[in-house]
Every structure is written in structure tokens, then in C-alpha cells.
Design a protein around this motif. Structure first.
Motif, PDB file in Angstrom:
ATOM      1  N   TRP A 552       0.804  -1.199   0.066  1.00  0.00           N
ATOM      2  CA  TRP A 552       0.155   0.025  -0.018  1.00  0.00           C
ATOM      3  C   TRP A 552       0.813   1.222   0.073  1.00  0.00           C
ATOM      4  N   ARG A 561      -6.673   2.970  -0.088  1.00  0.00           N
ATOM      5  CA  ARG A 561      -6.444   1.511   0.552  1.00  0.00           C
ATOM      6  C   ARG A 561      -7.745   1.172   1.411  1.00  0.00           C
ATOM      7  N   THR A 562      -8.660   2.046   1.683  1.00  0.00           N
ATOM      8  CA  THR A 562      -9.951   1.930   2.450  1.00  0.00           C
ATOM      9  C   THR A 562     -10.691   0.922   1.542  1.00  0.00           C
ATOM     10  N   ARG A 567      -8.269  -5.016   2.684  1.00  0.00           N
ATOM     11  CA  ARG A 567      -8.040  -4.242   3.965  1.00  0.00           C
ATOM     12  C   ARG A 567      -8.842  -4.991   4.950  1.00  0.00           C
TER      13      ARG A 567
END
Length: 571
Positions: A552, A561-562, A567
Motif C-alpha cells: 500500500w 486503501r480503504t 483491507r
């Protein structure tokens, strides 16, 4: 000297009494059984008594199992018969020498394995091979006794199934009814007592009743029935076989190896079952030495190959045996029988001995393990069935079935290891990483997580490379591949070379190669070859999450990245 561990316990009167009772009880089963098994091996009945005198004592003194009852057993007797049959046909007078020599060969090979700490070689005989061979052996043993059961003589044949057919044809035409009657009585006594009066030694009872009946009715003289006949009185003298044709002897060596492995596998399986029950320490290599010495002793005292017996070991432990002294008592009782009781066995019908063998081996025929193997791994069930059918077809050449089963099981293992499971992983709702072929989960276009469930070696390294490249081809925007190395137990030079080329190829395509959760063996190899430095020390991680963080960060701040499927979701 394992017996030093238990000999002091005999000072306890309760242990001594329990061992004496168990030893005598086992002897009551062993005397008729050993005579029956000797005849199954194609030998005079008293050879079974010779093999039951000193070998049980030696095995108890030098083996690691305290309750294992050693002596003649059905499968080893059958294999002895198969080895000796061609010799007996060519040399009917001198083939007994080769039975003794076979015991010596078996003993020397087993001791060699034990001293060299090679008991692990027995593990090459997989459970499916043993199950298939044991089932076939039990069927062959039982059907080999039909001629004695019906009192007929049939023409010999190259294959066992042909001989059985000849026996059945002869039985339909010329059954000796009194022989069949004695067999039925013996079977009835053994089955009835085992079911309704289990404390009475059923084999001994059948032997006593039919022997007395044969004597009173003149079974041999007036009815033409076959009995055991004269048994030489006295203990067997120590002697070495002489007048050996070494061309014939060398032919026995391959059979001796197979008998050694099969016999020991039977013995160690029984010993392990009893050790689990008594919580005793078991040493497979020490047991090999004990079994080897007992076979050498059997050969030196006119016996034939021996092994641990399941039925007699069960009788031994069920009657309270605590130490190996119970087997010493068993051997002494057999010695007393040889000294004083052999005249009483003259009128014992051959049909009774055949009945003893048949009932002893029926319990060896087990289909449930094959069904269980089919549920666990279909290939194992196939190995068991092929071994069983081939052994039945090739009998009396039993070694062919074992060898084919052994080769087939190893070949199938190699085939399975050539194509281990390769799983693409993604984050499951509970936070764990799961196989997307099992759980339909979304994956990232930029980061792919791959798990390889097997050692990386020459036979599957190319497969591993192909799978990685297939994944690369399916993701044109891929930037990072993370290998979950938890399942990689070993890596050889071919596997290391593939990793090197794969990392270089991926790097040329602007894809970084990361590895997480590596094992020590894996890291030792890539350190010694300097592959660790070539790929980059910072590309190896102790956890998958650390590898994800690295990826990331490498994708930069523009990457959200969310929204990444890899994740961890936080409630």
C-alpha cells in the motif's frame, strides 16, 4: 538390554502372578496355532512348536514392547510357503533347510535395520498397501485350507485361484465326510465358546475334543482321515543349515526382505496399539533388533520366520501381562509340551488345524478401511484395491502385489505433490484470508495474495511458476504479488532457481515479488544461495499484514486503501 527395565518388577508378587497366568494362557493358544501355521507354511507341524519355544523369549528380552507375543503368524507363514513352494517341488527332501535359512536371512536383515536406525523404512509400506495385502493374504490363507477341510486332494496349478477351483471340484465329487464333520465340530466349539464362554480357551478346547474323538473313533486307522501324526519328542538342537545351494539361497533374499518388512510392520502396529493402552515407551529400532534376534534364534533351532501376533498379543494383554516375563512363561510351556506332551498330539485331525487357521484369519479381512480410505483420499482406496486384486491373482507370487502397490502409492504421492493446491486469497469478513475458489470474494487489481500448499521442489517448481504467470496475465494493472509461504516446508535447488527467475521476470514487468510467513528451512536455503539479497531483504515479511502495508505504501497516496478488498474491516 530392554529387559533390565522390567525384570526388577517381578519382585512384586502380583505382577509375577499376572505374567505367569497370561503366559500360560497365551501358550494354550500358541501350541495348536503354531502347528497349524507351520502346516500353512508347508512345513511339518512340529516346526511351528520349534518356532514357538525360544523366539518369544528372545523377542521379549530384546524388544521394547512388553506385551508383544512373538511366534508363527498367518501372513508370514503364507509368504514362507510361497517362497518355499518352488524349492519343495524341486527338492522335496532338502527344502526344510531353506525354511531355516529364510528365518536367518529375515533376522539378519531386521537386526541390520535396527542397528542402522532405519526403522523408518517400514513407513514406505503405506497403510493402503498393507490393508490390500492383508485382505488378499487372509483370503488366500483361508482358501488354502479348503482341501484339509473337505479331506480331498486336488491337482496343483500355477496360480492359487486355479488350485482353489480344483479343490472345489474335488470336494463336490469326493468329500471325506468324517473329515468335514471334525472340521464343523472344531469350528462350532471355537465359535460357541468365544461367544458364550469367552474365558475358556476355545482353540485348546477344540483341539482336545477333536483329538480325543479322533482317537476313540479310529479316525486315522478305520476312517482314513489325516492326523498330525508323530512329533519328535524333545527340544530342538542348535544347528546351522548345511548342504545349501547358494543359487537357491540368493533367490530367497528378496523374499526375506519383504517378509522382514511385512512381519515387522505387523509387529510394530500391534506394539503401538498396546503401548498407547499401557503408556509405555516404544522404540521401533529396538523392536527391530528384538524381532531380528528372535528370527535368528528360530533359524538356529530349526524354526522358520516369526513375527508379532495380533490375536495372541491381545490375549496376553487382556489376561493382565505387565512385563515381558509373560512371553518367557509362554516359551517355557511350549518347551514342556515338546518334552512331555507330543504323544498326545498324534491323533489331532488336520481338519482341526485347518479350522484354527480359517477362524484366525477371517478377522483379518476388513473392507471398512478401504471404504474409509475412499472417503479420505480416493487414490489410497485405489491402491488398496489394486494391491488386493493383484495379490489374489498372482498368488503364490505374493511379492508382486506388494511391490506394485508400493510403486503405485509412491507414484501417486509424487503426482499429488507435483500439483499441490495453489490458492488465491482475499480478506474474509472475519478478518482471515480465505481461498476465493471456496469463498467468492473480491480481489484487488493491484495486489494479489497467493498461497502454495506444498514444498517447492523440482517436480512442481514449473507448476508454481505457471500459476504465478497465469495470475499476472489475468491482472494487467498488477503491481505486487505476495506469496504466503506458510505451506512451503522445503525448497530445493530447482525451486530456488525458479524463484530467482520469477522475481527477475516480474521485476522487468514492474511487478514486485513479496513473500510472507516463511519457514526456517525456506529462509536457510535462500540465505545460503544469496537469493535473499538479490530479491531484497525488505521483500520478506513475518506476517501478511506487514507485506500488505509495504504494498500500500508503494502504491502511493493516490491509492485508496480503504477500498482494497485485502483491507481488514473494522466494526
Amino acid at each position: 538390554m530392554p529387559f533390565f527395565g522390567w525384570i526388577g518388577e517381578l519382585r512384586d508378587g502380583k505382577i509375577l502372578k499376572a505374567d505367569i497366568l497370561a503366559g500360560v494362557t497365551v501358550a494354550l493358544v500358541l501350541v495348536p496355532q503354531s502347528m497349524a501355521y507351520a502346516q500353512l507354511a508347508g512345513l511339518p507341524a512340529y516346526y511351528g512348536l520349534y518356532a514357538s519355544f525360544l523366539p518369544p523369549m528372545i523377542a521379549a528380552f530384546f524388544g521394547s514392547s512388553r506385551q508383544l507375543a512373538t511366534g508363527p503368524v498367518a501372513v508370514v507363514s503364507l509368504m514362507t510357503a510361497a517362497a518355499l513352494e518352488p524349492i519343495a517341488a524341486a527338492n522335496p527332501e532338502g527344502f526344510l533347510i531353506y525354511a531355516v535359512l529364510l528365518a536367518l536371512f529375515v533376522g539378519v536383515f531386521q537386526i541390520s535395520l535396527g542397528l542402522l536406525r532405519l526403522g523408518v523404512l517400514v513407513d514406505l509400506l503405506s497403510h493402503p498397501v498393507v490393508v490390500g495385502f492383508t485382505n488378499a493374504g487372509a483370503i488366500i490363507i483361508a482358501t488354502s485350507q479348503l482341501s484339509k477341510l473337505f479331506g480331498v486332494t486336488a491337482e496343483s496349478a500355477p496360480h492359487h485361484y486355479e488350485k482353489v477351483y480344483n479343490v472345489l471340484v474335488a470336494a463336490m465329487q469326493n468329500t471325506h465326510m468324517m473329515t468335514l464333520a471334525f472340521a464343523v465340530v472344531a469350528i462350532g466349539i471355537m465359535v460357541g465358546l468365544k461367544k458364550y464362554m469367552p474365558k475358556i480357551p476355545n482353540v485348546l478346547a477344540a483341539v482336545v475334543v477333536t483329538t480325543v474323538g479322533a482317537w476313540l473313533l479310529g479316525f486315522e486307522t478305520e476312517m482314513g482321515g489325516k492326523v498330525v501324526g508323530s512329533i519328535p519328542a524333545g527340544l530342538p538342537p542348535i544347528s546351522l543349515p548345511s548342504g545349501i545351494d547358494w543359487d537357491i539361497a540368493t533367490q530367497l533374499m528378496a523374499t526375506a526382505v519383504i517378509i522382514s518388512l511385512i512381519g515387522f510392520m505387523e509387529a510394530i502396529s500391534i506394539a503401538k496399539a498396546m503401548a498407547a493402552r499401557t503408556r509405555q515407551k516404544l522404540d521401533a529400532n529396538q523392536e527391530l533388533i528384538g524381532q531380528g534376534l528372535s528370527n535368528i534364534t528360530s533359524g538356529l533351532f530349526s524354526g522358520y520366520p516369526v513375527s508379532g501376533s495380533f490375536s495372541r498379543s491381545a490375549v496376553n494383554i487382556d489376561n493382565g501381562a505387565v512385563t515381558g516375563f509373560s512371553s518367557v512363561v509362554t516359551g517355557l510351556v511350549v518347551g514342556l509340551t515338546l518334552l512331555f506332551l507330543t504323544p498326545l498330539l498324534y491323533h489331532l485331525p488336520q481338519a482341526t488345524l485347518a479350522s484354527v487357521i480359517i477362524l484366525a484369519v477371517i478377522n483379518l479381512i476388513k473392507i471398512e478401511p478401504i471404504i474409509h480410505a475412499w472417503k479420505a483420499e480416493k487414490q489410497d482406496a485405489i491402491v488398496a484395491v489394486v494391491t488386493m486384486l493383484l495379490t489374489l491373482y498372482m498368488a503364490p507370487h505374493l511379492e508382486i502385489g506388494i511391490l506394485v502397490g508400493l510403486v503405485l502409492s509412491i507414484a501417486l504421492f509424487i503426482v499429488r505433490s507435483m500439483r499441490p493446491r495453489v490458492a488465491v486469497l482475499s480478506r474474509y469478513h472475519d478478518g482471515t484470508m480465505r481461498d476465493i475458489s471456496v469463498h467468492p470474494l473480491p480481489t484487488s487489481d493491484h495486489i494479489q495474495l497467493l498461497r502454495f500448499d506444498g514444498s517447492l521442489y523440482f517436480a512442481n517448481a514449473g507448476y508454481f511458476e505457471d500459476k504465478v504467470l497465469e495470475l499476472v496475465a489475468s491482472k494487467p494493472n498488477l503491481r505486487y504479488i505476495i506469496i504466503d509461504g506458510e505451506g512451503i516446508n522445503q525448497i530445493d535447488s530447482t525451486g530456488e532457481e525458479v524463484l530467482r527467475h520469477l522475481a527477475e521476470r516480474l521485476k522487468s514487468n514492474n511487478i514486485e515479488f513479496l513473500v510472507a510467513r516463511m519457514k526456517k528451512q525456506f529462509m536457510d536455503t535462500i540465505r545460503s544461495t544469496h537469493l535473499l539479497e538479490e530479491i531484497g531483504v525488505d521483500h520478506f515479511f513475518s506476517r501478511i499484514q506487514f507485506a500488505l502495508n509495504y504494498a500500500w505504501d508503494g502504491l502511493g497516496d493516490d491509492y485508496d486503501r480503504t477500498q482494497c478488498p485485502l483491507r481488514r474491516q473494522v466494526d
